[in-house]
Design a protein around this motif. Structure first.
Motif, mmCIF file in Angstrom:
data_model
loop_
_atom_site.group_PDB
_atom_site.id
_atom_site.type_symbol
_atom_site.label_atom_id
_atom_site.label_comp_id
_atom_site.label_asym_id
_atom_site.label_seq_id
_atom_site.Cartn_x
_atom_site.Cartn_y
_atom_site.Cartn_z
ATOM 1 N N LYS A 99 -15.964 39.872 1.365
ATOM 2 C CA LYS A 99 -17.132 40.537 1.957
ATOM 3 C C LYS A 99 -16.742 41.085 3.322
ATOM 4 C CE LYS A 99 -20.195 38.794 -1.019
ATOM 5 N NZ LYS A 99 -21.437 39.171 -1.529
ATOM 6 N N ASN A 100 -17.522 41.996 3.812
ATOM 7 C CA ASN A 100 -17.432 42.511 5.186
ATOM 8 C C ASN A 100 -16.019 42.928 5.587
ATOM 9 O OD1 ASN A 100 -20.169 41.972 5.458
ATOM 10 N ND2 ASN A 100 -19.782 39.926 6.260
ATOM 11 N N ASN A 102 -13.891 45.031 7.647
ATOM 12 C CA ASN A 102 -14.110 45.801 8.874
ATOM 13 C C ASN A 102 -12.825 46.537 9.240
ATOM 14 O OD1 ASN A 102 -16.747 44.822 9.252
ATOM 15 N ND2 ASN A 102 -15.925 42.947 10.155
ATOM 16 N N THR A 112 -10.413 43.215 9.848
ATOM 17 C CA THR A 112 -10.676 41.884 9.291
ATOM 18 C C THR A 112 -11.484 41.978 8.008
ATOM 19 O OG1 THR A 112 -12.702 41.627 10.584
ATOM 20 C CG2 THR A 112 -10.681 40.771 11.569
ATOM 21 N N PHE A 113 -11.486 40.879 7.277
ATOM 22 C CA PHE A 113 -12.393 40.718 6.145
ATOM 23 C C PHE A 113 -12.788 39.254 6.062
ATOM 24 C CE2 PHE A 113 -8.317 39.720 4.235
ATOM 25 C CZ PHE A 113 -8.593 38.702 3.339
ATOM 26 N N GLU A 114 -13.896 38.998 5.399
ATOM 27 C CA GLU A 114 -14.370 37.629 5.222
ATOM 28 C C GLU A 114 -14.229 37.236 3.762
ATOM 29 O OE1 GLU A 114 -18.383 37.561 6.642
ATOM 30 O OE2 GLU A 114 -17.753 37.537 8.739
ATOM 31 N N VAL A 121 -17.164 30.238 5.022
ATOM 32 C CA VAL A 121 -16.738 31.627 5.169
ATOM 33 C C VAL A 121 -15.573 31.640 6.159
ATOM 34 C CG1 VAL A 121 -17.421 33.918 5.962
ATOM 35 C CG2 VAL A 121 -19.066 32.467 4.769
ATOM 36 N N THR A 123 -12.686 34.168 8.134
ATOM 37 C CA THR A 123 -12.322 35.541 8.491
ATOM 38 C C THR A 123 -10.812 35.652 8.585
ATOM 39 O OG1 THR A 123 -14.372 35.765 9.739
ATOM 40 C CG2 THR A 123 -12.643 37.370 10.194
ATOM 41 N N TYR A 126 -7.011 41.888 8.010
ATOM 42 C CA TYR A 126 -6.899 42.779 6.857
ATOM 43 C C TYR A 126 -5.730 43.732 7.076
ATOM 44 C CZ TYR A 126 -8.006 46.562 3.653
ATOM 45 O OH TYR A 126 -7.944 47.511 2.673
ATOM 46 N N TYR A 152 -6.844 34.013 14.260
ATOM 47 C CA TYR A 152 -7.053 34.199 12.825
ATOM 48 C C TYR A 152 -6.068 33.351 12.050
ATOM 49 C CZ TYR A 152 -9.877 38.147 14.268
ATOM 50 O OH TYR A 152 -10.842 38.909 14.844
#
Length: 164
Positions: A99-100, A102, A112-114, A121, A123, A126, A152
């Protein structure tokens, strides 16, 4: 031009400042920069002491060259120490939906992605080469994360989730 020359008294003064700043960084869990500034401060203090003790111009010049090398190595070793400590973090696995995603146009904001699992969740950074895996509906990621050393998680393996 600099008005303040790198004298032995100034080296010792700057060493004290950098050690105090590094202690504040270590208190607030910024270990990577805290170690870098701590090593730089200790190096400045040692070289300030030696330049105060010896007044030979050639010796002082050589000490300043060695100080520059130590400052460079302190930056390198702080990144190596943080990488080593990040690898010492326990390896975890999460499976879920992506999801998400970015994608940032700024150099200062990472892409990034989640990954949304059953309980949490996480993060991740990406990278463009992960496009194929992120297009899959469910994926599993093995990662290590210690938030004291990096922002991260460090990803070891990305694979599509197998259905059992």
């Amino acid at each position: 031009m600099l008005k303040d020359e790198l004298t032995s008294e100034n080296m010792i003064k700057y060493a004290g400042y950098s050690i105090i700043v590094s202690l504040f960084l270590l208190i607030f869990y910024e270990f990577e920069f805290g170690v870098m500034i701590l090593v730089t401060g200790i190096s400045l203090g040692i070289f300030g002491f030696f330049t105060k003790k010896y007044s030979n111009k050639l010796f002082i010049f050589l000490l300043k060259i060695i100080l520059m090398i130590f400052v460079g190595y302190s930056i390198y070793f702080s990144f190596e120490i943080s990488s080593y400590m990040q690898l010492k973090a326990p390896i975890q696995k999460i499976c879920g939906l992506v999801k998400n995603i970015n994608i940032s146009n700024s150099r200062h904001t990472p892409n990034t992605f989640e990954l949304v699992g059953e309980q949490k969740v996480v993060t991740f950074l990406y990278y463009q080469e992960n496009k194929e895996l992120l297009s899959s509906s469910n994926i599993c990621i093995e990662y290590a994360f210690d938030d004291r050393w990096e922002s991260y998680p460090r990803v070891f393996k990305i694979e599509p989730e197998s259905i059992h």
